[in-house]
Design a protein around this motif. Structure first.
Motif, short mmCIF file in Angstrom:
data_model
loop_
_atom_site.label_atom_id
_atom_site.label_comp_id
_atom_site.label_asym_id
_atom_site.label_seq_id
_atom_site.Cartn_x
_atom_site.Cartn_y
_atom_site.Cartn_z
N ASN A 61 -58.24 58.48 101.68
CA ASN A 61 -57.69 57.96 100.48
C ASN A 61 -58.28 58.49 99.41
O ASN A 61 -58.16 58.36 98.19
N GLU A 62 -59.49 59.56 99.73
CA GLU A 62 -60.09 59.90 98.63
C GLU A 62 -59.85 61.36 98.02
O GLU A 62 -60.46 61.70 96.96
N GLN A 63 -59.26 62.28 99.19
CA GLN A 63 -59.23 63.81 99.01
C GLN A 63 -57.91 64.00 99.11
O GLN A 63 -57.12 63.47 99.88
N THR A 64 -57.56 65.26 98.63
CA THR A 64 -56.25 65.93 99.17
C THR A 64 -56.38 66.35 100.44
O THR A 64 -57.63 66.61 100.82
N LEU A 65 -55.50 66.34 101.32
CA LEU A 65 -55.78 66.95 102.70
C LEU A 65 -54.32 67.40 103.27
O LEU A 65 -53.06 66.96 102.77
N ARG A 66 -54.44 67.94 104.42
CA ARG A 66 -53.27 68.40 105.06
C ARG A 66 -53.17 67.63 106.48
O ARG A 66 -53.98 67.17 107.16
N GLU A 215 -45.55 59.53 126.04
CA GLU A 215 -46.67 60.24 126.26
C GLU A 215 -47.97 60.00 125.03
O GLU A 215 -48.11 58.88 124.67
N GLN A 216 -48.62 61.08 124.34
CA GLN A 216 -49.56 61.09 123.52
C GLN A 216 -49.33 61.34 122.19
O GLN A 216 -48.34 62.24 121.97
N MET A 217 -49.56 60.67 121.18
CA MET A 217 -49.58 60.89 119.96
C MET A 217 -50.63 61.40 119.11
O MET A 217 -51.59 60.67 119.41
N SER A 218 -50.63 62.69 118.52
CA SER A 218 -51.85 63.46 118.02
C SER A 218 -51.60 63.50 116.44
O SER A 218 -50.75 64.17 116.16
N VAL A 219 -52.79 63.07 115.76
CA VAL A 219 -52.57 63.33 114.35
C VAL A 219 -54.10 64.23 113.90
O VAL A 219 -54.96 63.69 114.44
N THR A 220 -53.68 65.10 113.21
CA THR A 220 -55.01 65.89 112.75
C THR A 220 -54.84 66.26 111.44
O THR A 220 -53.78 66.42 110.44
N TYR A 221 -56.08 65.95 110.53
CA TYR A 221 -56.34 66.01 109.32
C TYR A 221 -57.15 67.42 108.99
O TYR A 221 -58.07 67.40 109.74
N SER A 222 -56.63 68.06 107.91
CA SER A 222 -57.70 69.33 107.60
C SER A 222 -57.37 69.45 106.16
O SER A 222 -56.82 69.01 105.46
N GLU A 223 -58.18 70.81 105.73
CA GLU A 223 -58.05 71.31 104.45
C GLU A 223 -58.28 70.33 103.46
O GLU A 223 -57.77 70.15 102.40
N PHE A 224 -59.33 69.61 103.69
CA PHE A 224 -59.70 68.61 102.62
C PHE A 224 -60.15 69.38 101.28
O PHE A 224 -60.76 70.24 101.50
N GLY A 225 -59.63 68.62 100.03
CA GLY A 225 -60.06 69.05 98.86
C GLY A 225 -59.30 70.33 98.33
O GLY A 225 -59.41 70.93 97.28
N THR A 226 -58.43 70.68 99.14
CA THR A 226 -57.39 71.92 98.69
C THR A 226 -56.63 71.42 97.72
O THR A 226 -55.89 70.43 97.93
N PRO A 227 -56.50 72.14 96.54
CA PRO A 227 -55.48 71.73 95.60
C PRO A 227 -54.10 71.44 96.10
O PRO A 227 -53.42 72.12 96.83
N VAL A 228 -53.51 70.33 95.62
CA VAL A 228 -51.99 70.22 96.16
C VAL A 228 -51.27 69.97 94.65
O VAL A 228 -51.43 69.11 93.98
N ARG A 229 -50.30 71.18 94.52
CA ARG A 229 -49.63 70.95 93.26
C ARG A 229 -48.14 70.81 93.61
O ARG A 229 -47.57 72.02 94.08
N LEU A 230 -47.56 69.75 93.25
CA LEU A 230 -46.11 69.58 93.70
C LEU A 230 -45.42 69.31 92.34
O LEU A 230 -45.82 68.80 91.40
N SER A 231 -44.16 69.88 92.52
CA SER A 231 -43.16 69.67 91.34
C SER A 231 -41.92 69.14 92.17
O SER A 231 -41.53 69.33 93.04
N PRO A 232 -41.16 68.39 90.98
CA PRO A 232 -39.81 68.16 91.31
C PRO A 232 -38.74 69.06 91.67
O PRO A 232 -39.03 70.28 91.02
N PRO A 233 -37.74 68.92 92.61
CA PRO A 233 -36.88 70.07 92.65
C PRO A 233 -36.08 70.22 91.44
O PRO A 233 -36.01 69.34 90.48
N ALA A 234 -35.38 71.31 91.06
CA ALA A 234 -34.58 71.83 90.17
C ALA A 234 -33.48 70.75 89.92
O ALA A 234 -32.89 70.35 90.97
N PRO A 235 -33.04 70.37 88.68
CA PRO A 235 -32.32 69.27 88.42
C PRO A 235 -30.91 69.57 89.26
O PRO A 235 -30.24 68.77 89.68
#
Length: 254
Positions: A61-66, A215-235
């Protein structure tokens, strides 16, 4: 398309950023063991495997991540900035096709391809809705509390490695397979690893006690702290979401 399919898709998209489960919710009026450990550990150094795993999960909950999720039923990947309450996720399910989701604050945009897209009328546009606090709650944008609430027990299994059990009935999921599993669903085996900074790196959950085909569910967390810049879709690429879709993704009923 049924409301249940929409609800399942909405929950799954959000959940990949926390655990990859179908919305691990708290039981009313109770405190999960892991949450109690988190409260106790907040004033003293982590000294037990539960404390260490709790601290590692809380860092989500503290950093950007993938995030990347792999399972027998679906695959998903995305990026998030929990503090800014932004998220972009793509989920692929064999039965439904691809679903893309973008969250910026209280606004959510979803785009369906494949079977779900056809059932929505074949629209190629993003569907916008106001999901309020339903997708990324202010107090738990990354779903950390939900993950902690589901952990039953944990032990050290090596250097920055852990193993334990998770109560899937705390996830809010339902269905015939879950009901048939009975108490087995309350103790699904999991393993977890941390990175060198003590952040949760991988979380693997054995779903076979519920159904061998899961079967098995696997979750991987990576690239902590990498900038995440998101914009809304075009109108011009957006239309308002039908009430059924908005209700499914905000966790409300219509």
């Amino acid at each position: 398309m049924t409301k249940r399919r929409l609800a399942t898709t909405g929950v799954a998209l959000v959940a990949v950023l926390g655990l990859g489960l179908t919305g691990c919710g708290d039981r009313p009026g109770t405190d999960a063991p892991a949450e109690r450990a988190a409260a106790a550990g907040s004033t003293s150094p982590a000294t037990t495997p539960r404390d260490e795993l709790t601290a590692a999960i809380e860092k989500l909950n503290e950093q950007t991540l993938r995030v990347k999720l792999d399972s027998a039923m679906l695959t998903a990947y995305g990026v998030t900035d929990p503090r800014a309450r932004t998220m972009q996720t793509t989920l692929t399910m064999a039965a439904f096709g691809e679903v893309r989701m973008l969250v910026i604050g209280t606004d959510t945009w979803v785009k369906f391809d494949g079977a779900l897209g056809e059932q929505l009328g074949g629209s190629r546009k993003w569907l916008r809705m106001d999901t309020g606090d339903g997708v990324m709650p202010v107090d738990d944008p990354g779903g950390v509390k939900k993950l902690l609430a589901a952990v039953v027990d944990v032990r050290s299994s090596g250097d920055r490695a852990y193993a334990g059990t998770l109560d899937y009935t705390r996830s809010g999921a339902n269905g015939k397979a879950l009901m048939a599993a009975g108490d087995k669903a309350k103790a699904l085996p999991f393993t977890a690893t941390l990175d060198e900074q003590g952040r949760l790196r991988t979380f693997k959950l054995d779903m076979t006690p519920i159904d061998a085909s899961l079967e098995q569910m696997s979750v991987t967390y990576s690239e902590f702290g990498t900038p995440v810049r998101l914009s809304p879709p075009a109108p011009g690429a957006v239309e308002e979401a039908p009430a059924e879709v908005a209700a499914a993704f905000s966790g409300t009923r219509i």
